[in-house]
Scaffold this active site. Structure first.
Site, PDB file in Angstrom:
ATOM      1  N   HIS A 155     -39.762 -19.504 -86.491  1.00 49.41           N
ATOM      2  CA  HIS A 155     -38.344 -19.355 -86.129  1.00 49.41           C
ATOM      3  C   HIS A 155     -37.763 -17.973 -86.428  1.00 49.41           C
ATOM      4  CE1 HIS A 155     -38.317 -23.434 -84.918  1.00 49.41           C
ATOM      5  NE2 HIS A 155     -37.942 -24.014 -86.036  1.00 49.41           N
ATOM      6  N   HIS A 229     -31.138 -25.399 -82.450  1.00 47.75           N
ATOM      7  CA  HIS A 229     -31.813 -26.303 -83.379  1.00 47.75           C
ATOM      8  C   HIS A 229     -30.871 -27.378 -83.940  1.00 47.75           C
ATOM      9  CE1 HIS A 229     -34.867 -27.653 -86.146  1.00 47.75           C
ATOM     10  NE2 HIS A 229     -35.684 -26.681 -85.800  1.00 47.75           N
ATOM     11  N   GLU A 369     -35.751 -29.287 -79.009  1.00 41.52           N
ATOM     12  CA  GLU A 369     -35.533 -27.850 -78.832  1.00 41.52           C
ATOM     13  C   GLU A 369     -36.193 -27.385 -77.539  1.00 41.52           C
ATOM     14  OE1 GLU A 369     -37.197 -26.331 -82.690  1.00 41.52           O
ATOM     15  OE2 GLU A 369     -37.108 -28.460 -83.076  1.00 41.52           O
TER      16      GLU A 369
HETATM   17  C1  GLA Z   1     -39.092 -27.013 -85.947  1.00 39.84           C
HETATM   18  C2  GLA Z   1     -40.482 -27.024 -86.430  1.00 39.84           C
HETATM   19  C3  GLA Z   1     -40.607 -27.948 -87.562  1.00 39.84           C
HETATM   20  C4  GLA Z   1     -39.655 -27.592 -88.679  1.00 39.84           C
HETATM   21  C5  GLA Z   1     -38.258 -27.560 -88.128  1.00 39.84           C
HETATM   22  C6  GLA Z   1     -37.296 -27.099 -89.189  1.00 39.84           C
HETATM   23  O1  GLA Z   1     -38.767 -28.156 -85.307  1.00 39.84           O
HETATM   24  O2  GLA Z   1     -41.413 -27.335 -85.431  1.00 39.84           O
HETATM   25  O3  GLA Z   1     -41.908 -27.943 -88.054  1.00 39.84           O
HETATM   26  O4  GLA Z   1     -39.968 -26.330 -89.183  1.00 39.84           O
HETATM   27  O5  GLA Z   1     -38.197 -26.718 -87.026  1.00 39.84           O
HETATM   28  O6  GLA Z   1     -37.457 -27.767 -90.403  1.00 39.84           O
END
Ligand code: GLA
Length: 409
Positions: A155, A229, A369
């Site tokens: 991210h 997110h 997402e």
């Molecule tokens: C995304 C990732 C997850 C986790 C979330 C935040 O969805 O794929 O593994 O890191 O973000 O916790």
């Protein structure tokens, strides 16, 4: 700054981009003309602004509140572009906040939150999801990124787009009310090449939609994969798990991962697996099955490849629908992106306490997402996430909220 919609990503549809360009241009103009009136005054309109707090370096952080004709209320802050709350009606017209998050800026800035790092409600960039080993090569150059998720990059790094202050302009347009957020990520920031000028527009429409439009230009080739997110619990945030929510994902295939959640490169049919959500199925129905992929994710934490007649097309398609029977709330997500990450809140463990003073327990929210596939910079067979100078990154996702007695109504 001249917009460059005539130039576009390889597989873009010029018509769609024109439409988005028109909306963005209208929004930008509107934002300019409204910024003196609505922003800061919070007066008679359905846009209200207030101060959320201050960053440790003294910069002010604001909250923007939007209400549509049907009473849906959205609150967004310019810190991380975070959606703080979203109040929508259930079948009886009762409004609840369905987005997980916190009441104070301090909570988002706290060490406790940063360590847990659930990315509640935030804009994710420069690259959503994981890049293996924090390494990739582009045009013969190797780049090293922060490994902030075990051995991988996640991210956007230590200070991704979820942890920066965006410049914000509220607007009122024919489509609704909303916020244009702009952030310039400097060349080399978090290890990425190129200065990336990013614009994300949230629009709340009277058709009960939240439209999120992303746009970016760069001065050097760089990977870009922007997403949103938000975690939802359609019974209201702070409720118990989302395992009873019924989910449909319009995806015949998904990308299996290794035990660090990096795609193996295979694109696998969901047929006969717990990943088959092509028909609405309760999230919890198969989540505890003995399945290697589920064990790697601790539940669902996977990238689903959306069904498209033409795989290279970026027409809007329905990506997913989620419905909850007690409230009757439904969210339908459409997108121009090729995939969607379904994350069933497996890392939530009750350590974080949300807006209602309730602990956010295991799987008490889900995130869907819209995105390109994880680790695309290292996977030649995946659709490219490279943005070249002179091209414009454009992406659009629409969440439509309703309440109904059954999934299919
Ligand atoms: C995304 C990732 C997850 C986790 C979330 C935040 O969805 O794929 O593994 O890191 O973000 O916790």
């Amino acid at each position: 700054m001249p917009l460059m919609y005539s130039q576009r990503l390889k597989n873009g549809s010029p018509l769609l981009f024109c439409a988005i360009a028109t909306v963005l241009l209208a929004n930008a103009a509107q934002a300019q003309s409204n910024s003196e009136t609505d922003a800061g005054s919070g007066a008679d309109s359905n846009i209200q602004t207030s101060v959320f707090g201050h960053l440790p370096d003294g910069r002010q952080v604001d909250v923007y509140q939007f209400t549509n004709a049907n009473g849906i209320e959205l609150r967004v802050t310019n810190y991380g572009g975070i959606i703080l709350s979203l109040k929508t009606p259930d079948m009886d017209g009762k409004f609840d906040d369905i987005a997980l998050g916190f009441d104070s800026l301090e909570a988002y800035l706290s060490d406790e939150y940063r360590q847990a790092n659930p990315y509640f409600g935030a804009i994710i960039g420069r690259y959503g999801n994981r890049i293996a080993g924090g390494q990739f090569s582009l045009d013969g150059e190797s780049y090293s990124l922060a490994t902030n998720d075990g051995s991988n990059h996640l991210h956007g790094g230590e200070q991704g787009f979820d942890k920066v202050l965006w410049q914000a302009e509220p607007f009122e347009s024919e489509a609704g009310t909303g916020l244009v957020l702009r952030y310039t990520s400097e060349d080399g920031e978090e290890g990425y090449p190129g200065k990336l000028e990013t614009e994300v527009t949230y629009t709340l429409t009277d058709n009960d939609e939240l439209m999120v439009e992303y746009r970016a230009v760069t001065d050097k080739a760089t990977p870009v994969n922007l997403t949103q997110h938000s975690y939802f619990n359609l019974k209201g945030e702070g409720s118990d798990t989302i395992l009873d929510h019924q989910l449909m994902i319009n995806a015949p295939e998904f990308t299996p991962v290794n035990d660090t959640l990096i795609p193996t490169g295979e694109i696998r049919s969901v047929d006969g697996t717990p990943f088959d959500f092509t028909q609405a199925t309760p999230i919890g129905e198969r989540i505890e099955q003995d399945n290697e992929q589920l064990s790697f994710g601790g539940g669902y934490d996977h990238n689903f490849v959306l069904a498209r007649d033409d795989a290279a097309s970026d027409e809007l398609v329905v990506a997913a629908k989620v419905w909850e029977s007690q409230s009757g709330r439904m969210v339908e997500i459409t997108t121009t992106e090729p995939a969607i990450q379904f994350y069933s809140g497996n890392f939530l463990n009750g350590d974080l306490t949300g807006k209602q003073g309730q602990a956010y327990g295991h799987r008490s929210g889900f995130a869907l997402e819209t995105q390109h596939y994880p680790d695309s910079p290292n996977q030649e067979a995946f659709p490219s996430t490279t943005l070249e100078p002179g091209d414009t990154y454009l992406s659009r996702t629409i969440y439509r909220f309703s309440a109904q007695e059954s999934f299919d109504e």
